[in-house]
Design a protein around this motif. Structure first.
Motif, short mmCIF file in Angstrom:
data_model
loop_
_atom_site.label_atom_id
_atom_site.label_comp_id
_atom_site.label_asym_id
_atom_site.label_seq_id
_atom_site.Cartn_x
_atom_site.Cartn_y
_atom_site.Cartn_z
N LYS A 3 1.00 -1.00 -0.22
CA LYS A 3 0.07 0.28 0.06
C LYS A 3 0.87 1.10 0.18
O LYS A 3 1.93 1.41 0.88
CB LYS A 3 -0.84 0.05 1.22
N VAL A 4 0.56 2.29 -0.91
CA VAL A 4 1.50 3.43 -1.11
C VAL A 4 0.99 4.33 0.45
O VAL A 4 0.04 4.49 0.88
CB VAL A 4 0.92 4.10 -2.13
N ALA A 5 2.62 4.30 0.95
CA ALA A 5 2.50 5.58 2.12
C ALA A 5 3.26 6.55 1.87
O ALA A 5 4.01 6.72 0.63
CB ALA A 5 3.16 4.64 3.24
N GLU A 6 2.93 7.86 2.76
CA GLU A 6 3.61 9.09 2.27
C GLU A 6 5.03 8.96 2.42
O GLU A 6 5.80 9.45 1.74
CB GLU A 6 3.02 9.99 3.41
N GLY A 39 10.31 6.51 -4.78
CA GLY A 39 9.40 7.91 -4.63
C GLY A 39 8.87 7.98 -6.04
O GLY A 39 7.82 8.26 -6.43
N GLN A 40 9.81 7.92 -7.16
CA GLN A 40 9.64 7.99 -8.46
C GLN A 40 8.72 6.77 -9.11
O GLN A 40 7.72 7.10 -9.71
CB GLN A 40 10.77 8.07 -9.45
N GLN A 41 9.02 5.61 -8.57
CA GLN A 41 8.42 4.55 -8.95
C GLN A 41 6.92 4.64 -8.64
O GLN A 41 5.85 4.31 -9.44
CB GLN A 41 8.83 3.36 -8.40
N ALA A 43 6.68 17.55 -3.51
CA ALA A 43 7.65 18.42 -2.94
C ALA A 43 8.48 17.68 -2.07
O ALA A 43 9.73 17.81 -2.15
CB ALA A 43 6.97 19.53 -2.03
N THR A 44 7.76 16.27 -1.64
CA THR A 44 8.64 15.36 -0.86
C THR A 44 9.49 14.53 -1.69
O THR A 44 10.60 14.61 -1.37
CB THR A 44 7.66 14.38 -0.20
N CYS A 45 8.94 14.34 -2.90
CA CYS A 45 9.83 13.55 -3.80
C CYS A 45 10.94 14.44 -4.31
O CYS A 45 12.10 13.94 -4.55
CB CYS A 45 8.78 13.08 -5.14
N VAL A 46 10.66 15.56 -4.65
CA VAL A 46 11.82 16.49 -5.39
C VAL A 46 12.87 16.89 -4.43
O VAL A 46 14.11 16.83 -4.50
CB VAL A 46 11.26 17.60 -5.98
N ILE A 47 12.44 17.52 -3.06
CA ILE A 47 13.43 17.94 -2.02
C ILE A 47 14.25 16.81 -1.51
O ILE A 47 15.57 16.95 -1.39
CB ILE A 47 12.54 18.59 -1.05
#
Length: 391
Positions: A329-332, A341-343, A361-365
């Motif tokens: 299950k996807v989690a934050e 994160g990209q996947q 923002a979470t993925c990029v930062i």
């Protein structure tokens, strides 16, 4: 910044003249994925759709023992074929996808009102047989339910007695979420495109120059090495980002060539999808460029660097492999893990979901932080005298 810009322009200009780099970064890397994917999907979907529209040929053993059942199955699209001597061997050797065998006592059991048994012989390990087996099973189930209901009516009973509980299925999937399952491997193609786009450039700008003995004179100039490194990394990132842009565009075009609508699916790989993919993949472009340069710095020759980076190529595949065999299950917190994160993010977009500003923002930062750490580590290796000594 002038030194960094000079190195960047020099490396870009020189590598634009290199046929191997251009082929890998701008042709083979970004386009091989879309081309292979659309060919495979079109072939598979066209074959399955053609099979679904045509009568299914099934060898039947003992067809004379159940003529009424065979007649009913014919009306549903079954085309009986002559019996074969060894159905088990034929199925194992792919001589037949599925075989129906009717025992000699079928008629006797039927007249007595007893359960009559038939055998469906197939090999579930044969991938091509799956759809054929399901079609024949569905035909038999429909015939069994109809005959069972007729037996109850003949005895003055309501057919609903056979089904004390009715099942009302409510599938919450959408046409786009079903298509997302079919395109589940797409995120790995994007990562691989970024990797291939910068790989040969990273090898040539580090191990290649070291082998040509041109790296030592470059470091002899009175400029900080980290500025030289930034120029080289910027050139690698430029090629990787261009490769990714071509790859995303290629998949957007190829997605229109797949007849997904015939399967009740919708594929949306338009500008909005492409823009979000480029945004969340940007930190990965920098990270992979730094890692490729770092690994290539430990190689003494071009060929040795190719070997090292070929092994490094397996790392981006890990999240795709893990998520395919261990659905979670996807989690934050997943958006804070580079590659994972990209996947997860691209998979959500493929399923028709929307990424929130916080998730992006979470993925990029987090990706940029890890990329910065990798760049600092690479700069540390670049500052050593060992790298300046040619092989």
């Amino acid at each position: 910044m002038k030194t960094t810009l000079t190195v960047f322009l020099k490396e870009v200009k020189e590598n634009l003249r290199d046929r191997r780099t251009i082929t890998s970064a701008l042709l083979y890397g970004p386009l091989i994925g879309p081309v292979i994917f659309v060919l495979i999907m079109n072939t598979v979907l066209t074959r399955e759709l053609n099979k679904a529209d045509q009568p299914i040929k099934v060898p039947v053993i003992g067809a004379e023992y159940a003529p009424n059942m065979i007649a009913a199955l014919k009306q549903q699209g079954l085309l009986p074929q002559p019996a074969i001597a060894d159905p088990e061997e034929a199925v194992r050797n792919q001589g037949a996808e599925v075989v129906l065998r009717i025992p000699a006592d079928f008629g006797t059991s039927w007249r007595k009102g007893e359960a009559s048994q038939v055998e469906l012989i197939y090999d579930s390990s044969q991938r091509d047989a799956g759809s054929s087996v399901e079609r024949v099973r569905h035909m038999l189930d429909a015939y069994i339910r109809r005959q069972g209901a007729m037996r109850l009516v003949a005895r003055g009973l309501a057919p609903t007695l056979m089904a004390p509980v009715t099942l009302d299925e409510r599938d919450q999937s959408t046409p786009q979420s079903r298509a997302g399952q079919m395109f589940a491997i797409l995120p790995y193609f994007f990562v691989l495109t970024v990797f291939m786009g910068g790989m040969y450039l990273a090898i040539d700008l580090t191990a290649g120059e070291r082998e040509r003995q041109s790296l030592e004179p470059l470091f002899a100039n009175p400029v900080p090495r980290w500025k030289v490194l930034l120029g080289k990394l910027a050139a690698i990132c430029a090629f990787s980002l261009t490769s990714l842009l071509i790859g995303v565009t290629g998949f957007g075009i190829c997605g229109r060539l797949i007849p997904a609508e015939k399967l009740g699916m919708v594929i949306n790989l338009g500008p909005s999808f492409a823009g979000q993919v480029l945004l969340i993949m940007l930190p990965l472009v920098i990270l992979l460029a730094s890692l490729q340069t770092l690994v290539a710095a430990f190689a003494k020759s071009y060929r040795e660097a190719q070997t090292y980076l070929s092994m490094l190529m397996l790392v981006p595949a890990l999240p795709s492999i893990l998520l395919s065999v261990m659905p979670v299950k996807v989690a934050e917190w997943m958006y804070a893990v580079p590659l994972l994160g990209q996947q997860v993010g691209i998979t959500q977009l493929l399923r028709g979901g929307q990424l929130s500003a916080q998730e992006i923002a979470t993925c990029v930062i987090s990706g940029l932080i890890v990329a910065l750490l990798a760049t600092l580590l690479t700069a540390r290796v670049y500052s050593t005298e060992r790298l300046a000594i040619s092989a």
